[in-house]
Design an enzyme around this catalytic site. Structure first.
Site, mmCIF file in Angstrom:
data_model
loop_
_atom_site.group_PDB
_atom_site.id
_atom_site.type_symbol
_atom_site.label_atom_id
_atom_site.label_comp_id
_atom_site.label_asym_id
_atom_site.label_seq_id
_atom_site.Cartn_x
_atom_site.Cartn_y
_atom_site.Cartn_z
ATOM 1 N N GLU A 146 0.792 -1.225 0.000
ATOM 2 C CA GLU A 146 0.000 0.000 0.000
ATOM 3 C C GLU A 146 0.830 1.283 0.000
ATOM 4 O O GLU A 146 0.409 2.281 -0.574
ATOM 5 C CB GLU A 146 -0.943 0.003 1.215
ATOM 6 C CG GLU A 146 -2.070 -0.995 1.135
ATOM 7 C CD GLU A 146 -3.058 -0.670 0.031
ATOM 8 O OE1 GLU A 146 -3.490 0.491 -0.068
ATOM 9 O OE2 GLU A 146 -3.387 -1.580 -0.750
ATOM 10 N N SER A 196 -47.923 -30.932 26.790
ATOM 11 C CA SER A 196 -47.863 -31.643 28.077
ATOM 12 C C SER A 196 -46.611 -31.339 28.868
ATOM 13 O O SER A 196 -46.524 -31.706 30.050
ATOM 14 C CB SER A 196 -47.964 -33.149 27.837
ATOM 15 O OG SER A 196 -49.236 -33.481 27.309
#
Length: 825
Positions: free
Chosen positions: A160, A425
């Site tokens: 870069e 249940s």
């Protein structure tokens, strides 16, 4: 006279005929010399010779004069070019200076500039300190430059900004190229230094304009003046975008390689640096080949710059390409999302990076995800079951494992926490516990027969009726008619009150159908309610956050659930443990039996097989599992005792490894319910009002009408916690591998890290691999103080007592209701 007159005539000037009329010259003999007299006139021969030389020399002089008039010389064009370039450069400098002044004047004063705060990251860790996930807009925590792998800054600088440590924030050549491209209408590519890129990321929009570029340059100068090169590089590496919602090297490394940036190798560092050119297009999660090709370019640049050797380059290029999943996957991300919500509710939106220590055990998390996927893969397709969820908690309610769905990458909706469904249940234990508190006993006889409550006629699952049965038997067989009768006898609002007491916060309708679990609850609520049976009657508040720490080590929050209120009496908890143990041994939960362990639980199935659940526990842990479909589609006869029970067994078998089998709370320790009060010989006459009130909601006995020797209802937490008899403060004995202990004030220590503040420090060491959890023995009451510890082999055969309380002295007297008269009872 004649001669004199001749001499007096005027002599006119004349020109020699041989000279051109346009060439006027004075020869040497015609010049005035000395006293002003003309020199000696040359002879004709001399004049002729001089004229001839003059004619020969004239063309050369003419050519020179012509050359001088045309600008002359070989370097004349170059000189002219240099001159005009210099002139244009001056004007260009003036123009650029004017633009800089103009756009600079539009910016705030430099004295007001400051670096914006980096968005806070939330690092989420498990009980062993391993990272579960990172949450926040960056996706990872900020690292100091010294903490990163040294390859990362080297790779970024090489590809870069090679002159990063030598320039003053701006690369003039690169900037000039960018300006020319902008003037010619071409995209601005390259030219930006790392400092400029940081300035753009911190302060500016991505617009490619003169104004933005000039502001970028000014901000770069300010950054270079304000910070060192290392600080600028660290800020850049912690904020730059790497694709896939990852900002900063730590977030990117964890996203693509599932490791910290501290541990990134050379090839991985080159891959990350290569992403900066085009983060989305070069992502290894999207295009591994493109990412690998770009990484090799970065490696070559690093070699040119001298950061690596030829052998390093060869070794890195020989590594296989980095492979990354396109989306986050793993059940732990469901838990991480839950952590984020809980943290925000505890301390609000974090303003700085925080570390959140959780109660999660990654070993159990992996086992939970595997068990659900194994069952779904094997049988889910043919039975039309596409989703599942799991919650596993210890005796304090600490969540040890959580799975919110089949695949986080496909759906991030957390079905274990946010979905509310009918439990069927699986809600019955709360109804039976309320009945036990109201005076019922496991050996109480009830009639399993068709009943009608208003316009509702509950039916058993197999549409059969068994006549007179005990309460324990009805529970083991999950008889709907009996549960409905109990709910009406106790009163639906009593059941709702007990459910809320055990930690269910969802809105529950106080009606007769509550007995069959028609009110919607979340799986985590239901599971934590069952944990109150496991731990001997204490509230188990579900929680996943243990401690929150800021970057300076300051504790922002620390959980303390070690002294919960009592919500069930010990006899009721022990009786329910025995009854639910029968469900697994001989009832609807047989598929959940695990070798060597005494377990208890209850299955649940909703209407048309939309939902199937199984919630059960050992003395160590409580786990709830749900199977179903997101759209509520019917499964093919999948019950709670089917797929959920199978998955429960697989998970709990794995989860219990490393622990010595121990019995359920209260079994075999004399925790029988008190005998019912004697029947009064002179009972008051029954009125029509009494009969009607017996079947209407709210028509039931009060606490004052219960037997005198029955344990009182739980008091509010402030009173109850002070009145509970406890053992003297001491370190609790360790059972098998159950390494949790109490430091004198009943506060649970979860791992081998020190506890800060006034909580003391741990003195023992937990063997590696053992994750401490709390079981019911750490809540001992007077019933357990002198009971011997059963042998470790318990659970290999029939585990008594499956019928806790059967030796009771008979049925508890109750009011005769209109329903009883109609049914002939």
């Amino acid at each position: 006279m004649a001669a004199r007159g001749k001499s007096d005539k005027r002599v006119e000037p004349s020109f020699e005929g041989s000279r051109p009329s346009d060439d006027f010259r004075l020869d040497a003999d015609e010049r005035v010399v000395g006293n002003g007299r003309p020199g000696k006139r040359p002879s004709k021969a001399e004049s002729g010779e001089r004229s001839e030389r003059s004619e020969r020399a004239r063309p050369s002089r003419d050519r020179k004069a012509s050359t001088r008039r045309q600008g002359g010389g070989f370097f004349s064009p170059l000189k002219r070019l240099v001159y005009w370039c210099f002139v244009l450069g001056i004007w260009a400098g003036i123009a650029v200076g004017g633009l800089v002044l103009y756009y600079g004047a539009k910016m705030p004063a430099a004295s007001t500039w400051s670096i914006p705060d980096r968005p806070a990251n939330m690092k989420i860790t498990a009980v062993d300190g391993s990272v579960v996930a990172n949450r926040g807009s960056t996706g990872g925590e900020a690292l100091a430059l010294e903490e990163m792998s040294p390859y990362l800054p080297q790779a970024v600088i090489a590809i870069e900004d090679r002159r990063f440590y030598s320039h003053f924030g701006v690369d003039p050549l690169g900037l000039a190229r960018a300006l020319v491209n902008n003037l010619t209408g071409q995209p601005i590519q390259g030219g930006s230094t790392i400092t400029q890129q940081l300035a753009k990321n911190l302060f500016l929009s991505p617009d490619r304009t003169f104004e933005r570029k000039i502001q970028e340059v000014l901000l770069s100068f300010w950054l270079e003046h304000k910070f060192t090169k290392d600080q600028i590089l660290a800020m850049y590496l912690n904020r730059v975008f790497f694709g896939s919602n990852a900002y900063g090297v730590e977030a990117a490394s964890r996203r693509y390689f599932n490791k910290s940036a501290r541990d990134a190798n050379l090839g991985e560092a080159a891959t990350l640096a290569g992403l900066l050119k085009a983060p989305s297009r070069l992502s290894p999660a999207r295009d591994p080949k493109a990412a690998e090709a770009r990484a090799q370019v970065v490696l070559g640049t690093m070699r040119e710059e001298g950061y690596i050797t030829d052998s390093d380059l060869k070794s890195a290029m020989s590594q296989p390409p980095a492979k990354a999943k396109r989306y986050w996957t793993g059940a732990q991300h469901y838990a991480a999302d839950m952590v984020v919500d809980e943290v925000k509710s505890l301390i609000g939106e974090p303003k700085v990076d925080v570390t959140v220590e959780t109660t999660l055990d990654m070993r159990l998390e992996a086992a939970a995800e595997k068990s659900l996927n194994d069952v779904l893969k094997k049988e889910g397709g043919k039975l039309n079951a596409s989703q599942a969820a799991l919650v596993s908690v210890d005796a304090t309610g600490a969540i040890r494992a959580l799975v919110g769905g089949r695949d986080y990458a496909t759906s991030q909706f957390n079905r274990a926490v946010k979905a509310k469904r009918q439990p069927g249940s699986a809600f019955k234990p709360l109804v039976y516990a309320a009945a036990l508190e109201a005076g019922a006993r496991p050996d109480s006889m009830v009639n399993d027969t068709p009943v009608k409550i208003g316009n509702w006629s509950p039916e058993n699952f197999d549409e059969k009726y068994r006549g007179p049965v005990t309460l324990a038997s009805a529970f083991a067989q999950s008889l709907n008619t009996v549960a409905a009768q109990l709910a009406m006898q106790v009163g639906p609002d009593k059941v709702v009150s007990l459910a809320h007491r055990l930690g269910i916060d969802s809105d529950i309708q106080a009606n007769a159908s509550i007995a069959l679990g028609t009110s919607e609850v979340s799986l985590v609520e239901l599971t934590s309610a069952y944990a109150s049976f496991m731990n001997g009657g204490y509230k188990a508040t579900p929680h996943i956050v243990k401690r929150i720490i800021d970057p300076d080590g300051k504790v922002l929050y620390e959980a303390d659930y070690a002294n919960p209120p009592r919500v069930l009496s010990e006899p009721v908890a022990a009786t329910m443990n025995g009854m639910m143990n029968r469900v697994i041994n001989e009832g609807t939960g047989k598929a959940a039996r695990i070798d060597g362990w005494q377990a208890a639980g209850k299955s649940g199935t909703t209407q048309s097989f939309r939902d199937a659940l199984f919630v059960g526990y050992t003395s160590i842990m409580t786990t709830g599992i749900w199977f179903g479909n997101d759209d509520g589609a019917f499964m093919k006869k999948v019950t709670g005792g089917g797929l959920p029970a199978k998955a429960w067994k697989e998970y709990m078998t794995s989860a219990m490894k490393g622990y010595t089998p121990t019995p359920l709370f209260g079994t075999g320790r004399g925790l029988d319910l008190p005998p019912p009060a004697a029947v009064q010989p002179d009972s008051p006459s029954t009125t029509i009002g009494d009969i009607i009130s017996g079947i209407l909601p709210g028509g039931r006995r009060t606490q004052d009408e219960l037997p005198a020797d029955y344990p009182p209802a739980p008091r509010p937490p402030a009173q109850d916690s002070a009145s509970i008899e406890r053992e003297p403060a001491r370190v609790r004995p360790v059972y098998g591998d159950n390494q949790g202990y109490d430091n004198g004030d009943n506060r649970q220590i979860y791992d081998n890290r020190p506890v800060y503040g006034d909580r003391g420090r741990r003195s023992d060491v937990i063997p590696p691999g053992d994750v401490p959890v709390r079981d019911y023995r750490q809540y001992r009451g007077p019933y357990d103080s002198s009971a011997p510890v059963p042998p470790g082999a318990i659970g290999g055969g029939p585990v008594p007592p499956g019928d806790v309380g059967v030796a009771g002295s008979g049925d508890q007297p109750r009011q005769t209701t209109l329903f009883d008269l109609i049914m002939g009872q």
